[in-house]
Design an enzyme around this catalytic site. Structure first.
Site, PDB file in Angstrom:
ATOM      1  CG  ASP A 173      -9.465  16.153 -14.808  1.00  0.00           C
ATOM      2  OD1 ASP A 173      -8.736  15.556 -15.742  1.00  0.00           O
ATOM      3  OD2 ASP A 173     -10.379  15.480 -14.474  1.00  0.00           O
ATOM      4  CE  LYS A 200     -11.989   8.036 -18.208  1.00  0.00           C
ATOM      5  NZ  LYS A 200     -12.420   9.390 -17.554  1.00  0.00           N
ATOM      6  CE1 TYR A 218     -16.040  11.185 -16.192  1.00  0.00           C
ATOM      7  CE2 TYR A 218     -15.763  11.377 -13.873  1.00  0.00           C
ATOM      8  CZ  TYR A 218     -16.073  10.519 -14.897  1.00  0.00           C
ATOM      9  OH  TYR A 218     -16.250   9.167 -15.108  1.00  0.00           O
ATOM     10  NE  ARG A 254      -3.100   0.454   3.236  1.00  0.00           N
ATOM     11  CZ  ARG A 254      -2.229   0.564   4.396  1.00  0.00           C
ATOM     12  NH1 ARG A 254      -1.032   1.752   4.515  1.00  0.00           N
ATOM     13  NH2 ARG A 254      -2.046  -0.190   5.453  1.00  0.00           N
TER      14      ARG A 254
HETATM   15  C1  LIG Z   1     -12.961   9.670 -16.198  1.00  0.00           C
HETATM   16  C2  LIG Z   1     -12.583  10.981 -15.920  1.00  0.00           C
HETATM   17  C3  LIG Z   1     -12.315  11.202 -14.370  1.00  0.00           C
HETATM   18  C4  LIG Z   1     -12.688   9.995 -13.409  1.00  0.00           C
HETATM   19  O1  LIG Z   1     -11.712   9.104 -13.598  1.00  0.00           O
HETATM   20  P1  LIG Z   1     -12.011   7.522 -13.454  1.00  0.00           P
HETATM   21  O2  LIG Z   1     -10.445   6.790 -13.665  1.00  0.00           O
HETATM   22  O3  LIG Z   1     -12.927   7.175 -13.858  1.00  0.00           O
HETATM   23  O4  LIG Z   1     -12.155   7.312 -11.798  1.00  0.00           O
HETATM   24  C5  LIG Z   1     -12.142  12.497 -14.083  1.00  0.00           C
HETATM   25  N1  LIG Z   1     -12.124  13.633 -14.966  1.00  0.00           N
HETATM   26  C6  LIG Z   1     -12.266  13.373 -16.139  1.00  0.00           C
HETATM   27  C7  LIG Z   1     -11.882  14.477 -17.033  1.00  0.00           C
HETATM   28  C8  LIG Z   1     -12.466  12.094 -16.823  1.00  0.00           C
HETATM   29  O5  LIG Z   1     -12.746  12.087 -18.192  1.00  0.00           O
END
Ligand SMILES: *Cc1c(COP(=O)(O)O)cnc(C)c1O
Length: 379
Positions: free
Chosen positions: A170, A195, A98, A46
């Site tokens: 982000d 992503k 998001y 962890r």
């Molecule tokens: C998918 C996404 C998230 C969340 O991420 P997860 O891996 O699904 O928890 C946050 N911000 C954006 C812009 C996203 O596309």
């Protein structure tokens, strides 16, 4: 080192045991000690794991930061940032966000006494209006999901520095190939590595990268104390994904441009949201802070008809109707009923997420096949 080299080598060393070029998947929870506390830098997975450490070093390198932290999902990474705050603190966030981030903020952290202000950040003055002595964090998503608004990171950073609040960005949509928030003045960059970083739709993961040592310490503490870490197998997959990020992104951008231009001239399409168009309201900001414009596109069909939008996404054959984005394969989504269903209709329509909005994650297939697929679905 230039970005394309960093994507492959940044922060990496060959495995000390046998010289493995790719780090082994250290599928272990614990590490043998010769005497209590006598270990080789790893005690419990962890806290630290060598495969995760290799990934975290790569993350820090590609974002031009000093410290990378990997989490079990993008939302787990955001959750860790929020835990820097205390009850009574206030956050100013992008209003078209998001859906999962919005849900985490309003359904989890509001309950713990954190106050959120959601503002349209195309005009950065809207941020300054909300700043008061309780403000501790500005949360920016750019380009935004799904409306593809672009927020001026350097301008946000100037405001954050003036008022001594943290700025987190982000960077999931842009990736460090297109934009590097830390270099534009952000304190924290966050990714859903699910992503583009992973890039193959086979893993769920999140990441944070920072420059400041003290901030990194606080985040490492939260990562270990809250424990939302990712496993070694997933770390390996994302590390492998990063090695082709620059090549994939180049093609995502080329295909994105071809698809956006095709849709813009299509008689059945009302409007296309893509920051590469010179008439996009934030095009100049996009040009100044991004290398190219990416493969994420949203569009509205003529007549703004819910049923018609649904039938278009159902007819697509090369594009898969699915949540998520950033993989090699093209995906199509219907935000109002999928990714953004957790945002009340009234709220989402304010930002443009209408019932007929379709979001595309343009993959790296042949652009002609993608265009033909859209043509038959829109016919
Ligand atoms: C998918 C996404 C998230 C969340 O991420 P997860 O891996 O699904 O928890 C946050 N911000 C954006 C812009 C996203 O596309």
């Amino acid at each position: 080192m230039k970005f394309n080299t960093k994507a492959i080598h940044g922060g990496q060393k060959h495995d000390p045991a046998y010289g493995a070029v790719m780090p082994p998947i250290y599928q272990t929870s614990t590490y043998a000690q010769s005497t209590p506390g006598g270990h080789k830098g790893y005690e419990y997975s962890r806290t630290h794991n060598p495969t995760r450490a290799a990934l975290e070093a790569a993350l820090a390198s590609i974002e031009d930061g000093n410290h990378g932290l990997a989490f079990g999902s993008g939302l787990a990474a955001i959750d860790a940032v929020m835990k820097l705050l205390n009850p009574g603190d206030e956050v100013i966030s992008t209003n078209d966000l998001y859906g999962g981030t919005y849900r985490l903020f309003t359904k989890i952290f509001e309950k713990f006494g954190i106050k959120f202000h959601f503002v349209g950040m195309s005009d950065v003055e809207a941020i300054e209006e909300k700043i008061n002595r309780n403000t501790k964090l500005i949360w920016v998503e750019t380009p935004t999901n799904p409306m593809m608004n672009v927020v001026d990171i350097a301008a946000c950073s100037a405001i954050a520095k003036k008022h001594e609040v943290l700025l987190a960005v982000d960077n999931t949509f842009a990736t460090p190939y297109l934009q590097q928030p830390l270099s534009l003045g952000a304190d924290i960059v966050m990714h859903s590595a699910t992503k583009y970083l992973g890039g193959h739709s086979d893993v769920v993961m999140g990441a944070l990268v920072v420059r400041d040592n003290a901030l990194a310490e606080r985040l490492y503490f939260i990562q270990n104390a809250s424990g939302a870490v990712c496993g070694p197998q997933d770390s390996f997959l994302v590390l492998r994904g990063i090695k082709t990020l620059h090549v994939r992104m180049q093609r995502h951008c080329e295909n994105g441009r071809a698809v956006a231009e095709y849709l813009k001239n299509h008689p059945q399409v009302e409007k296309v949201y893509w920051p590469g168009f010179s008439d996009h309201p934030n095009h100049e900001v996009a040009r100044s802070q991004m290398r190219d414009f990416g493969g994420m596109i949203s569009f509205v069909t003529k007549g703004n008809d819910f049923q018609k939008a649904i039938s278009v996404v159902e007819k697509l054959k090369v594009f898969t109707l699915a949540e998520s984005l950033g993989g090699v394969e093209s995906l199509a989504g219907h935000p109002a009923s999928m990714t953004h269903a957790s945002i009340p209709k009234q709220e989402r329509e304010k930002t443009g997420v209408v019932d007929s909005l379709i979001r595309l994650s343009v993959g790296i297939e042949d652009a002609e096949d993608l265009i033909q697929d859209l043509a038959q679905a829109l016919a």
